[in-house]
Design a protein around this motif. Sequence first.
Motif, PDB file in Angstrom:
ATOM      1  N   SER A   1       0.725  -1.811  -0.344  1.00  0.00           N
ATOM      2  CA  SER A   1       0.316  -0.262   0.058  1.00  0.00           C
ATOM      3  C   SER A   1       1.169   1.479   0.035  1.00  0.00           C
ATOM      4  O   SER A   1       2.555   1.269   0.584  1.00  0.00           O
ATOM      5  N   VAL A   2       0.300   2.022  -0.373  1.00  0.00           N
ATOM      6  CA  VAL A   2       0.648   3.580  -0.134  1.00  0.00           C
ATOM      7  C   VAL A   2      -0.028   4.558   1.174  1.00  0.00           C
ATOM      8  O   VAL A   2      -0.528   4.228   1.461  1.00  0.00           O
ATOM      9  N   LEU A   3       1.255   4.721   1.981  1.00  0.00           N
ATOM     10  CA  LEU A   3       1.095   5.376   3.240  1.00  0.00           C
ATOM     11  C   LEU A   3       1.307   7.089   3.013  1.00  0.00           C
ATOM     12  O   LEU A   3       2.287   8.132   2.576  1.00  0.00           O
ATOM     13  N   VAL A   4       0.650   7.831   3.670  1.00  0.00           N
ATOM     14  CA  VAL A   4       0.764   9.541   3.546  1.00  0.00           C
ATOM     15  C   VAL A   4       0.734  10.033   5.299  1.00  0.00           C
ATOM     16  O   VAL A   4       0.092   9.746   5.984  1.00  0.00           O
TER      17      VAL A   4
ATOM     18  N   CYS B   1       3.202  -1.034   3.645  1.00  0.00           N
ATOM     19  CA  CYS B   1       3.337  -0.232   2.494  1.00  0.00           C
ATOM     20  C   CYS B   1       5.071   0.128   2.404  1.00  0.00           C
ATOM     21  O   CYS B   1       6.145  -0.281   2.734  1.00  0.00           O
ATOM     22  N   ASP B   2       4.531   0.280   0.410  1.00  0.00           N
ATOM     23  CA  ASP B   2       6.233   0.696   0.552  1.00  0.00           C
ATOM     24  C   ASP B   2       6.589   2.330   0.062  1.00  0.00           C
ATOM     25  O   ASP B   2       7.242   2.333  -0.630  1.00  0.00           O
ATOM     26  N   THR B   3       5.656   2.777  -0.439  1.00  0.00           N
ATOM     27  CA  THR B   3       5.700   4.161  -1.117  1.00  0.00           C
ATOM     28  C   THR B   3       5.281   5.093  -0.083  1.00  0.00           C
ATOM     29  O   THR B   3       4.072   5.257   0.418  1.00  0.00           O
ATOM     30  N   LEU B   4       6.312   6.426   0.404  1.00  0.00           N
ATOM     31  CA  LEU B   4       5.513   7.278   1.389  1.00  0.00           C
ATOM     32  C   LEU B   4       5.156   8.277   0.851  1.00  0.00           C
ATOM     33  O   LEU B   4       6.281   8.368  -0.015  1.00  0.00           O
ATOM     34  N   ILE B   5       3.996   9.337   0.790  1.00  0.00           N
ATOM     35  CA  ILE B   5       4.415  10.710   0.585  1.00  0.00           C
ATOM     36  C   ILE B   5       4.543  11.060   1.621  1.00  0.00           C
ATOM     37  O   ILE B   5       3.632  11.316   2.433  1.00  0.00           O
ATOM     38  N   VAL B   6       5.169  12.566   1.302  1.00  0.00           N
ATOM     39  CA  VAL B   6       4.700  13.703   2.157  1.00  0.00           C
ATOM     40  C   VAL B   6       4.645  14.914   1.463  1.00  0.00           C
ATOM     41  O   VAL B   6       4.936  15.293   0.361  1.00  0.00           O
TER      42      VAL B   6
ATOM     43  N   ALA C   1       9.893  10.451  11.791  1.00  0.00           N
ATOM     44  CA  ALA C   1      10.499   9.353  11.025  1.00  0.00           C
ATOM     45  C   ALA C   1      10.121   7.715  11.249  1.00  0.00           C
ATOM     46  O   ALA C   1       9.647   6.794  10.284  1.00  0.00           O
ATOM     47  N   ALA C   2      11.290   8.043  12.415  1.00  0.00           N
ATOM     48  CA  ALA C   2      11.091   6.461  13.209  1.00  0.00           C
ATOM     49  C   ALA C   2       9.158   5.564  12.858  1.00  0.00           C
ATOM     50  O   ALA C   2       9.504   4.127  12.597  1.00  0.00           O
ATOM     51  N   ALA C   3       8.103   6.870  13.211  1.00  0.00           N
ATOM     52  CA  ALA C   3       6.988   5.744  13.322  1.00  0.00           C
ATOM     53  C   ALA C   3       6.133   5.509  12.161  1.00  0.00           C
ATOM     54  O   ALA C   3       6.015   4.225  12.382  1.00  0.00           O
ATOM     55  N   LEU C   4       6.812   6.429  10.987  1.00  0.00           N
ATOM     56  CA  LEU C   4       6.587   5.821   9.628  1.00  0.00           C
ATOM     57  C   LEU C   4       7.320   4.995   9.249  1.00  0.00           C
ATOM     58  O   LEU C   4       6.451   4.062   8.685  1.00  0.00           O
TER      59      LEU C   4
ATOM     60  N   GLY D   1      -3.203   6.681   5.817  1.00  0.00           N
ATOM     61  CA  GLY D   1      -2.935   8.467   6.348  1.00  0.00           C
ATOM     62  C   GLY D   1      -2.398   7.658   7.311  1.00  0.00           C
ATOM     63  O   GLY D   1      -2.961   6.917   8.884  1.00  0.00           O
ATOM     64  N   VAL D   2      -1.422   8.586   8.237  1.00  0.00           N
ATOM     65  CA  VAL D   2      -0.568   8.599   9.512  1.00  0.00           C
ATOM     66  C   VAL D   2      -0.702  10.051   9.792  1.00  0.00           C
ATOM     67  O   VAL D   2      -0.037  10.401   9.398  1.00  0.00           O
ATOM     68  N   THR D   3      -1.482  10.044  11.011  1.00  0.00           N
ATOM     69  CA  THR D   3      -1.250  11.314  11.610  1.00  0.00           C
ATOM     70  C   THR D   3      -0.917  11.315  13.412  1.00  0.00           C
ATOM     71  O   THR D   3      -1.449  10.247  13.804  1.00  0.00           O
ATOM     72  N   PHE D   4      -0.547  12.362  13.848  1.00  0.00           N
ATOM     73  CA  PHE D   4       0.247  12.286  14.625  1.00  0.00           C
ATOM     74  C   PHE D   4      -0.448  13.708  16.161  1.00  0.00           C
ATOM     75  O   PHE D   4      -0.428  14.521  15.303  1.00  0.00           O
TER      76      PHE D   4
END
Lengths: 248, 320
Positions: free
Chosen positions: B2-5, B88-93, B76-79, B38-41
């Motif tokens: 998947s894609v992670l954002v 997930c193999d792709t991160l969008i920032v 960064a470590a949490a992501l 999606g990930v939010t902190f």
Amino acid sequence: MKVLVCISHVPDTTSKINFTSDNKEFDKNGVQFVINPYDEFGLTRAIWLKEKQGATVTAINVGKAETEPTLRKALAIGADDAIRIDADATDGFYVAQQIAAVAKENNYDLIIAGRESIDYNGGQVAGMLAALLNQPFVNACVGLEVEGSNATLMREIDGGKETLTASLPLVIGGQKGLVEEKDLRIPNMRGIMSARTKPLAVKPATDGASRVQVGSFEKPAPKSAVTMVEADNMDELVKLLHEEAKVI
Amino acid sequence: MSVLVYLENWEGKFKKNTFEAAQYAAKTAEMMGTSVIGVTFGTISDDAAELGKYGVSKVLNLSGDDYNSFDNYKIAAALKEVAAAQNCDTLIVSGTFNGKAVAPLYSVMAEAGMITNVTELPSSVAPLTVKRSVFSSKGFVNYSTEASSKVIVFIPNAVGVVAGSGSAEMTESNVSLGDLPQTNVTNVDRVQGKIPLPEAERVISGGRGLKGPENWSMVEELAELMNAGTACSKPVADMGWRPHNEHVGQTGIAINPELYVAIGISGAIQHLAGVSNSKTIVVINSDAEAPFFKAADYGIVGDAFEVVPKFIEALKKFKA
């Protein structure tokens, strides 16, 4: 305190940018190269650390022999010595690995890189270097004070500034604010003369991977002709922005 | 895979940057034929369901002491941990100041191929290929990466956002961070009531032609009328007329708003480099030979002190 300043060798800010006829490379013909402006703020801040707190300052660059005048300029501005890693700076990760290898041997207390270089605008080297060395990282750094092994830093954030503390050793991605424009130094004759005899070590590259491939370059699409509006007809401008450009 | 954002929030609130990142990630995932997470902190005060309108229906929220203030290593470590746990193999920032601090750390930790300064959606996903800006927008180039893990950092406002329908569900999550290098935030000083430049859709900018800092009230009035951010040229920031964080251009902030209005700025090549991505450029200058007119969409030759008040009047009339 040992400070390492990463210097990128970039086209002067006034350069017209062209690519080779096959669009595979940047055309260096007739281009004047300078110390990356972001790095120059960091270099000047490092020299203040030397003058006020007795730091030693090493300038480092990853590049072939053609980049040496830029390193010599860093020496003329006040760095004590310089290291050139003899390799083409292919991408951010490759460069970070090269500098990290030197840093691991020399235990610098502080590494200052620019937040980005004005050629490829990657903004990668400083952060990658920090991660490779497992040291704290402050990007877009606009303020730095060092006392003993503690640093107080300021970084730019969206719409403001943040103050932080960290322990040395640490890595920053610097920019204007570390020093101001008026604080930048133009090498004087004495500096230029002494730079000729300061040590500049050339080191072979260590193994390093690159994780990206670069395709064809292109220039921005030419802008269509400007529409002039009479100075006393601002209603017309508002109408054009609303109806034609659709931005208000 | 998947894609992670990385869905950034500012004191619990989402902004246009967040939605743009969500949409970029959702569209990339669609091209890859996969899903997006999606990930939010930190503590979220906004309604996370909104994120669904931009194509992200699954959002993980990591909160607690570790995320109360921004720490680039922790994010960064949490992501990286979330990416591993969620396949997930792709991160969008989004290329905000925080995003640009996190992404290079992540790329080393996750051994990811990193492409920054991206201006468009991917043109291909096998291998992942995207267009990016180089030489301060004086050129563009396609980068691709065949690394098994990838991170893309796009320039804010580069792709824009269009709200659709849909809703997102946010669930609490947690990861173990381990020992990381530390920075401690002691103070956050955010200018209130102003639109931060990288995300501003409209920007009103002044140069030396305005003659002094006391003349900025008309720039600010114009900005307020247009819901725009204020900016300035390099000499203006260097002379201390305006703060450095308003300096747009090659060594300042690069922007790409919908509208850029340049008042009393001649348009040196270094200035154009930072603003030429603006979709519409209006230039107001008393010198008909100012190089900026060549880069403008609309030009007005005239005294800023006469033209700008008329522009303000015309806008007020238009809005009324």
